[in-house]
Motif scaffolding. Structure first.
Motif, PDB file in Angstrom:
ATOM      1  N   VAL A 204      85.853  50.722  76.536  1.00  0.00           N
ATOM      2  CA  VAL A 204      86.214  51.027  77.952  1.00  0.00           C
ATOM      3  C   VAL A 204      85.022  51.015  79.019  1.00  0.00           C
ATOM      4  O   VAL A 204      85.023  49.871  79.656  1.00  0.00           O
ATOM      5  N   ILE A 205      84.205  51.873  78.753  1.00  0.00           N
ATOM      6  CA  ILE A 205      83.309  52.048  79.755  1.00  0.00           C
ATOM      7  C   ILE A 205      82.158  50.927  79.789  1.00  0.00           C
ATOM      8  O   ILE A 205      81.556  50.555  80.924  1.00  0.00           O
ATOM      9  N   GLY A 206      82.096  50.153  78.632  1.00  0.00           N
ATOM     10  CA  GLY A 206      81.255  49.087  78.498  1.00  0.00           C
ATOM     11  C   GLY A 206      81.721  47.913  79.489  1.00  0.00           C
ATOM     12  O   GLY A 206      80.598  46.840  79.884  1.00  0.00           O
ATOM     13  N   HIS A 207      83.049  47.791  79.889  1.00  0.00           N
ATOM     14  CA  HIS A 207      83.461  46.850  80.850  1.00  0.00           C
ATOM     15  C   HIS A 207      82.591  46.832  82.206  1.00  0.00           C
ATOM     16  O   HIS A 207      82.551  45.781  82.832  1.00  0.00           O
ATOM     17  N   MET A 208      82.234  48.195  82.543  1.00  0.00           N
ATOM     18  CA  MET A 208      81.535  48.179  83.787  1.00  0.00           C
ATOM     19  C   MET A 208      80.222  47.208  83.679  1.00  0.00           C
ATOM     20  O   MET A 208      79.878  46.664  84.783  1.00  0.00           O
ATOM     21  N   ARG A 209      79.581  47.137  82.556  1.00  0.00           N
ATOM     22  CA  ARG A 209      78.565  46.579  82.534  1.00  0.00           C
ATOM     23  C   ARG A 209      78.808  44.870  82.801  1.00  0.00           C
ATOM     24  O   ARG A 209      77.745  44.252  83.712  1.00  0.00           O
ATOM     25  N   TYR A 210      79.671  44.317  82.397  1.00  0.00           N
ATOM     26  CA  TYR A 210      79.899  42.857  82.544  1.00  0.00           C
ATOM     27  C   TYR A 210      80.602  42.620  83.791  1.00  0.00           C
ATOM     28  O   TYR A 210      80.225  41.746  84.498  1.00  0.00           O
ATOM     29  N   MET A 211      81.332  43.625  84.557  1.00  0.00           N
ATOM     30  CA  MET A 211      81.853  43.615  85.964  1.00  0.00           C
ATOM     31  C   MET A 211      80.473  43.699  87.054  1.00  0.00           C
ATOM     32  O   MET A 211      80.335  42.718  87.789  1.00  0.00           O
ATOM     33  N   LEU A 212      79.438  44.581  86.652  1.00  0.00           N
ATOM     34  CA  LEU A 212      78.301  44.722  87.457  1.00  0.00           C
ATOM     35  C   LEU A 212      77.427  43.339  87.325  1.00  0.00           C
ATOM     36  O   LEU A 212      76.880  42.939  88.560  1.00  0.00           O
ATOM     37  N   GLU A 213      77.337  42.740  86.211  1.00  0.00           N
ATOM     38  CA  GLU A 213      76.771  41.576  85.900  1.00  0.00           C
ATOM     39  C   GLU A 213      77.427  40.566  86.699  1.00  0.00           C
ATOM     40  O   GLU A 213      76.708  39.696  87.287  1.00  0.00           O
ATOM     41  N   PHE A 214      78.423  40.438  86.831  1.00  0.00           N
ATOM     42  CA  PHE A 214      79.347  39.462  87.350  1.00  0.00           C
ATOM     43  C   PHE A 214      78.951  39.240  89.091  1.00  0.00           C
ATOM     44  O   PHE A 214      78.847  38.332  89.463  1.00  0.00           O
ATOM     45  N   VAL A 215      78.981  40.552  89.380  1.00  0.00           N
ATOM     46  CA  VAL A 215      78.669  40.538  90.934  1.00  0.00           C
ATOM     47  C   VAL A 215      77.144  40.857  91.248  1.00  0.00           C
ATOM     48  O   VAL A 215      76.932  40.931  92.608  1.00  0.00           O
ATOM     49  N   ARG A 216      76.601  40.807  90.541  1.00  0.00           N
ATOM     50  CA  ARG A 216      74.923  41.006  90.572  1.00  0.00           C
ATOM     51  C   ARG A 216      74.546  40.057  91.581  1.00  0.00           C
ATOM     52  O   ARG A 216      73.867  40.329  92.622  1.00  0.00           O
TER      53      ARG A 216
END
Length: 552
Positions: A67-79
């Motif tokens: 669940v919380i790991g998806h934050m990593r991919y979302m932040l990477e996406f908008v980096r």
């Protein structure tokens, strides 16, 4: 105690555990109080997501942090967007700085581009450059600077085989090669409408001439790549009949053979079958839905002499239109071999476009983007000097492309030897490009580089055509002011004597002392031992009969 709990129930599962707890709590609330149904659905979805995360086998982060790991991919996406809008400095050029992009946006909208409070550049930094001004500035009547491309023999001068009979009066600032397919239909329409209004040229890219290139009637430079799109037989070889039919179109002003491009020199390409729509297939002359392959090299010629003969053939088939080639400089002996083929055959291209390795509207492998091909400065300088050295510079016009955005960029390239400049990404910014660097994904947020019919509706053609026109006009007006300040009458009068480079904190040099030009005819002398090493090492080992290095 905390250490014990962490060993039994690792903290990395805390968010997933809280989701499970929330699911149970909302279930109790729904049963006991008749409320909390939406919470039940929400927590239920998160629990299902967490279970899936722990069971999937492709992403280790999600297995350890459900669940919380998806934050990593979302932040990477908008980096990239976060960095671009909130973190990077105005002059961090990656690949274009905010200051450069803002300049294009302002000029495209005809907004004031003056800046108060002085330069933001470090004028003491190594590599800082400027153009010297004159105490006797000129006053020019127009900013519409033009050059004639296509060598027509003067009275008494023998005509070259397959010579030019339709020279083109070109602007010194034009749209660089970008294909339909890489760009959307609306982007092509807007670029060509702007080019038509401003009387400057629009390079088709190797994707050939699409219906969208012809709607607004802007001048076209037809680029012929190794796939011979728009002039190919079914087996991918060159078709003289199809070429002649398309080249005689009055809208086509010049023919450009693409030897290589700055983004990925020496590299072919494949447009996957699913992207080959009926429109793209019609423009390129390939089957719908099948992979469209652009080979790394040409099949119509194999040697430098054959290359010159092919240039003459295209010039004849096109009715005498200016014909030349574009390349990113690679092995110097290959370039020298082309020049020797010009000497042997008497056939010269009307123009050569030098593409710098810093260019790149098309997606390319990282190694090619970063480490293959010569940057524009070195490529343009060598091409210019070689033509001077063999006495052919007056017959052949030089264009260039590679991060040309501002009037100073144009002035500097002309000092290095260019007769005109092309810009691709500059005109993409004029269309509204945000430098999202999603060009190859089909998910361009502004509709510039996508074939998605919904996404490209965001690009309103009449409005963006006005911006393309305005960017061109306002950039040339800035160039006019710079030429006047230098006391000159045309940008082609700018030389290495006018540009100054800071070498260190206490020393500066004119570019003419940093990059001294060759003397006219220097390569025609038998003794070239005093010339720069590139000529000493390779000029004598280049042959008009082969692109290979000739070492006994």
């Amino acid at each position: 105690m905390l250490k014990y709990l962490n060993s039994v129930y690792p903290i990395r599962y805390t968010v997933f555990g809280l989701c499970c707890f929330g699911l149970l709590l909302s279930l109790f609330s729904l049963v006991a109080l008749g409320a909390g149904g939406w919470f039940l659905l929400g927590f239920g979805a998160l629990v299902v997501l967490g279970v899936f995360d722990m069971r999937q086998s492709k992403k280790s982060v999600l297995r350890n942090y459900p669940v919380i790991g998806h934050m990593r991919y979302m932040l990477e996406f908008v980096r990239p967007e976060i960095r671009q809008y909130f973190i990077e400095a105005d002059n961090d050029a990656t690949p274009f700085s905010r200051a450069q992009r803002s300049l294009v946006y302002q000029r495209a909208k005809s907004e004031p581009d003056n800046r108060p409070f002085g330069t933001q550049l470090d004028v003491l930094a190594e590599g800082y450059e400027w153009i010297n001004h004159s105490v006797a500035p000129t006053h020019l009547a127009t900013h519409d600077f033009r050059i004639t491309i296509g060598h027509v023999p003067a009275a008494g001068e023998p005509a070259a085989p397959g010579g030019c009979t339709q020279p083109y009066e070109a602007s010194v600032f034009n749209i660089s090669a970008m294909s339909f397919g890489a760009l959307s239909a609306n982007a092509i329409l807007a670029l060509n409408a702007g080019a038509q209004r401003g009387r400057f040229a629009h390079d088709t890219g190797e994707g050939s001439i699409s219906v969208h290139h012809t709607v607004n009637g802007g001048d076209l430079i037809w680029e012929i790549g190794s796939g011979y799109f728009g002039c190919r037989n079914d087996d991918g070889t060159f078709s003289a009949e199809r070429f002649e039919k398309a080249a005689l179109n009055p809208q086509v002003k010049m023919i450009e053979i693409k030897m290589s491009q700055g983004a990925k020199p020496g590299h072919g390409g494949v447009l996957p079958g699913p992207k080959v729509s009926p429109e793209i297939a019609a423009a390129r002359g390939v089957p719908i839905g099948l992979d469209c392959i652009s080979p790394a090299s040409h099949s119509a010629f194999r040697t430098p002499i054959e290359m010159m003969q092919f240039i003459a053939r295209l010039r004849t088939l096109s009715g005498g239109k200016p014909t030349g080639f574009k390349f990113c400089l690679g092995h110097p002996w290959e370039w020298f071999a082309m020049v020797k083929a010009m000497q042997v055959t008497g056939i010269t291209p009307d123009f050569i476009v030098v593409d710098g390795a810093e260019g790149g509207t098309g997606a390319a492998p990282l190694e090619f983007t970063d480490h293959v091909g010569a940057p524009l400065q070195e490529g343009l300088q060598l091409v210019h000097n070689t033509l001077i050295g063999v006495g052919l510079r007056d017959r052949i016009k030089l264009g260039c492309a590679g991060k040309v955005i501002s009037a100073f960029d144009i002035a500097r390239m002309m000092a290095l030897g260019a007769d005109w400049c092309n810009s691709a990404r500059g005109f993409m910014f004029a269309l509204g490009c945000l430098q999202a660097q999603a060009c190859h994904t089909g998910h361009c947020p502004t509709g510039v580089t996508t074939q998605d019919p919904v996404r490209q509706k965001a690009l309103i053609v009449p409005d963006k055509a006005d911006r393309v026109f305005s960017f061109h006009q306002n950039t040339l007006k800035a160039l006019q002011e710079m030429v006047q300040a230098a006391g000159l009458h045309h940008p082609n009068e700018i030389t290495l004597h006018h540009i100054v480079r800071r070498m260190n904190e206490t020393g500066v040099k004119l570019l003419v002392t940093v990059m001294p030009p060759l003397k006219a005819g220097a390569l025609l002398d038998h003794d070239i031992s005093a010339l720069p090493n590139v000529f000493k090492f390779y000029w004598g080992h280049a042959s008009a009969d082969s692109f290979k290095l000739q070492i006994q």
